[in-house]
Scaffold this active site. Structure first.
Site, PDB file in Angstrom:
ATOM      1  N   TYR A 159       0.843  -1.200   0.000  1.00 25.50           N
ATOM      2  CA  TYR A 159       0.000   0.000   0.000  1.00 25.50           C
ATOM      3  C   TYR A 159       0.878   1.250   0.000  1.00 25.50           C
ATOM      4  CZ  TYR A 159      -3.620   3.311   1.459  1.00 25.50           C
ATOM      5  OH  TYR A 159      -4.478   4.377   1.531  1.00 25.50           O
ATOM      6  N   TYR A 415      18.256  33.828   3.897  1.00 18.49           N
ATOM      7  CA  TYR A 415      16.848  33.627   3.544  1.00 18.49           C
ATOM      8  C   TYR A 415      16.519  32.139   3.474  1.00 18.49           C
ATOM      9  CZ  TYR A 415      12.380  34.570   1.254  1.00 18.49           C
ATOM     10  OH  TYR A 415      11.034  34.650   0.951  1.00 18.49           O
TER      11      TYR A 415
END
Length: 521
Positions: A159, A415
């Site tokens: 799965y 940043y």
């Protein structure tokens, strides 16, 4: 979705659970003044016909077996013959191994069956619907993956493989078809109280109590929670190749103690919520303020630019604030609480750019100046807002991250570091505050056509032509598209989302090839 008239929406696995909840939501939704025709597909003929009958005209049932290529090809051809097109495909159908067989005991037939239905079936449906969308000039595909694609669950290996595979082909299709008007996204549910899960509970394969304490929000999702994310992912025009987690914070939690002792309180829905936005006078912040004000919220803008605050529209309040002043941050939040009685939503948007100096020439002061505004201030602002929210029964915080959090941008050390820190901050606060009814999520914009970004081009620091060619959708985003994502995450529609990072970047983060992602003149 450029065609006129009702939108044609095909939902697979639509007889029950997430599929049926999604079909119901699309059936009641209005797209630019137009409704939708929903085609509910499922291999269970009696159940899917009953579900379509519940929705009534003009919605229709389609018997389609996702394990059979011929059935998928014929089913989608039938939808196109009947309705002329498909505008939205929701690839929801899937199966699990109900026995939860461990890998050493797996037989090849079980693995093949799960991969055939969940992965190959979804691919085939996307291929067939995508062909029609390309011919008609556009459309949207939303694939249902799972948190199991990223978080290991014993006894669920095939799965998990199938759901991770869905993420891979979602990104591939998103990049291949973006330039032709077809967007492709994935939604990753956590544990959802569907018929499948209820059957696993009955068979002793899932312990609902153990699940609930592992989820920061303290409960399983409702199918409707997942349907809301599917609808949003289908509707935002700058979102493609994205993976949107709707798991109550399950994927964000890394602790060993229980994440929750009880279901988190749900804040009361306010008719005129109090929304506070840092850096809200310009760019994305201003667009976000516009969006909330248009929806009737009481909007408070925090900004250090006195001139911009003076120019704010009359439908919002402006307060001057240096976000690096911790005492002033606490004072302004208490002032807002005293004036309005509460804070329902806080949008952590204020930020500055780097100085773009080469690393060998960048000073520590310059590096830390960026951190002060882009990382430390968001923590202080969120904490101050949360103190007010906790007294009022909860709320929602939306932080602004960036593509810079996960992809290096040369000469932008501060940043990039700060935005990566903001994502860690988001996950941490989400898990810490969920029990108090405060949800914390983040939006990660790509290149957005704000005054600041356009200034980078004018200063010769960034070629926007090169940027556009790197974006699968071939354009910069609109600030309103980021505001849409913020508004969604702040709303009750995202009630089961916390600790999630939602990219709104035109496919930038999904692109993994060499060369250009888009053809741009």
């Amino acid at each position: 979705m450029t065609q006129n008239g009702p939108k044609v929406v095909l939902v697979t696995g639509a007889a029950k659970g997430i599929g049926l909840a999604t079909a119901r939501l699309f059936a009641g939704h209005v797209f630019a003044g137009q409704g939708a025709v929903v085609v509910l597909a499922d291999r269970d003929e009696a159940a899917v016909r009953a579900a379509a009958a519940e929705l009534g005209d003009p919605h229709r049932a389609l018997v389609m077996d996702m394990a059979e290529e011929a059935s998928i090809v014929a089913g989608i051809a039938h939808v196109i013959a009947q309705h002329g097109r498909i505008d939205v495909l929701v690839n929801n159908a899937g199966i699990v191994d109900p026995a939860g067989t461990l890998a050493l005991d797996l037989d090849s037939a079980t693995t093949a069956r799960i991969l055939r239905v969940n992965l190959s079936g979804s691919y085939l449906a996307a291929r067939e619907a995508g062909r029609a969308m390309l011919e008609n000039g556009g459309g949207v595909i939303v694939n249902l993956s799972s948190g199991a694609a990223l978080q290991a669950i014993p006894g669920r290996t095939p799965y998990a493989m199938s759901k991770a595979g869905i993420l891979g082909f979602t990104r591939a299709l998103a990049c291949e078809w973006a330039g032709q008007g077809v967007r492709v996204n994935a939604v990753l549910p956590g544990y959802v109280a569907t018929e499948i899960v209820e059957a696993l509970v009955a068979e002793g394969q899932v312990d609902p109590g153990s699940v609930a304490v592992r989820v920061p929000l303290g409960r399983m999702a409702r199918p409707e929670d997942i349907a809301q994310a599917v609808l949003w992912a289908a509707g935002n025009d700058y979102v493609t190749g994205a993976s949107v987690a709707v798991d109550g914070g399950y994927g964000a939690y890394g602790g060993t103690a229980p994440a929750a002792l009880a279901a988190a309180p749900v804040p009361e829905v306010q008719q005129a919520p109090v929304v506070v936005i840092s850096g809200g006078a310009r760019g994305i912040g201003a667009a976000t303020a516009d969006r909330f004000a248009a929806e009737g919220a009481r909007v408070v803008v925090l900004d250090r630019d006195a001139e911009a605050l003076e120019a704010l529209p009359a439908d919002r309040q402006g307060l001057r604030l240096d976000v690096t002043d911790e005492a002033a941050v606490a004072q302004v939040m208490e002032r807002i609480a005293a004036q309005h009685g509460r804070i329902d939503v806080f949008v952590n948007n204020a930020a500055i750019a780097d100085d773009f100096a080469p690393t060998t020439e960048q000073s520590l002061d310059a590096f830390e100046r960026g951190l002060a505004i882009n990382l430390i201030a968001p923590l202080q602002l969120a904490a101050a807002a949360a103190r007010v929210m906790l007294r009022g029964g909860g709320g929602a915080i939306v932080n602004l991250s960036s593509i810079a959090a996960r992809g290096g941008l040369p000469r932008r050390n501060s940043y990039c570091a700060a935005k990566a820190g903001v994502e860690a901050l988001t996950r941490s606060l989400a898990c810490e505050w969920a029990q108090h009814g405060v949800r914390v999520n983040a939006v990660a914009p790509g290149y957005i056509a704000t005054p600041g970004v356009m200034a980078l081009e004018a200063e010769g620091k960034r070629s926007l032509r090169a940027v556009r060619r790197r974006i699968p959708l071939g354009r910069l985003g609109n600030p309103a598209e980021i505001a849409d994502a913020v508004a969604f995450l702040a709303s009750p529609r995202a009630a089961y989302m916390t600790g999630a990072i939602v990219p709104v970047d035109g496919g930038w983060s999904a692109f993994g090839d060499a060369g250009d992602a888009a053809e741009v003149d």
